[in-house]
Enzyme design. Structure first.
Site, PDB file in Angstrom:
ATOM      1  CG  HIS A  18      -1.963  -0.984   1.322  1.00  0.00           C
ATOM      2  ND1 HIS A  18      -2.124  -1.821   2.393  1.00  0.00           N
ATOM      3  CD2 HIS A  18      -2.960  -1.304   0.454  1.00  0.00           C
ATOM      4  CE1 HIS A  18      -3.184  -2.610   2.202  1.00  0.00           C
ATOM      5  NE2 HIS A  18      -3.708  -2.318   1.024  1.00  0.00           N
ATOM      6  CE  LYS A  42     -13.104  -6.476   0.888  1.00  0.00           C
ATOM      7  NZ  LYS A  42     -11.846  -6.133   0.225  1.00  0.00           N
ATOM      8  NE  ARG A  91      -3.006  -6.883  -4.639  1.00  0.00           N
ATOM      9  CZ  ARG A  91      -3.800  -7.164  -3.635  1.00  0.00           C
ATOM     10  NH1 ARG A  91      -3.285  -7.589  -2.515  1.00  0.00           N
ATOM     11  NH2 ARG A  91      -5.102  -7.018  -3.749  1.00  0.00           N
ATOM     12  CB  SER A 129      -4.440  -6.734   4.375  1.00  0.00           C
ATOM     13  OG  SER A 129      -4.085  -5.469   3.883  1.00  0.00           O
TER      14      SER A 129
END
Ligand code: ADP
Length: 160
Positions: A18, A42, A91, A129
């Site tokens: 990040h 989430k 990514r 994460s």
């Protein structure tokens, strides 16, 4: 006029991937606002307050970076901050479908806000994460993958 970009996300927790994107963003924009979505869908591991604090500490030396949270529509939030752009990190191909869908929806909602995709340094392309939490939960080292303050917070949380 100052060019402001919003970098929205869950940041549960913030990783060096990040931060890599934030730094790339600063090469194009005058200010980058890291904005945490307060959506609970989430079920974040870190509370909103913890995530805000972790990011603030992690970017304390970066000038032209603001840390905030928002609970409304991203394009509405962006407009309220006079931002012209939304930054998202890409990514792998797996990120693409969801990101494209979201970017096109945001464009439909506000034609004036352009989504910009940025790729992190190769060393962070595998990083998320989720994987960081998984490794830390079993006592594995995440050194070099997250800011030191996050490393400590993970250790503290998983010790309990
Ligand atoms: P979200 O729930 O919105 O995907 P994340 O915190 O997982 O929130 O990610 C925020 C943004 O940062 C997304 O655009 C994501 O693709 C990007 N991102 C996450 N990890 C990395 C990484 N290692 N390198 C580059 N971009 C990343």
């Amino acid at each position: 006029m100052k060019k402001i970009a919003i970098y929205p996300g869950t940041f549960d927790p913030i990783t060096n991937g990040h931060i890599d994107i934030v730094k790339r963003g600063l090469r194009i924009f005058d200010e980058v606002i890291i904005a945490i979505t307060t959506a609970e869908k989430k079920h974040p591991f870190f509370t909103l307050e913890e995530r805000l604090e972790l990011i603030r500490t992690a970017v304390k030396d970066c000038i032209n970076v603001k840390v905030d949270s928002f609970d409304n529509l991203l394009v509405h939030y962006a407009k309220s901050e006079q931002a012209i752009s939304v930054i998202r990190g890409l990514r792998a191909v797996s990120d693409f479908e969801y990101e494209l869908q979201m970017a096109l929806m945001n464009r439909r909602l506000d034609l004036n806000i352009e989504t910009v995709f940025m790729m992190p340094s190769e060393e962070y392309t595998f990083l998320s994460s989720t994987i960081v939490k998984e490794v830390a939960s079993f006592g594995g080292s995440v050194k070099g993958l997250v800011p030191e303050v996050v490393e400590k917070a993970l250790r503290r949380k998983f010790k309990r």
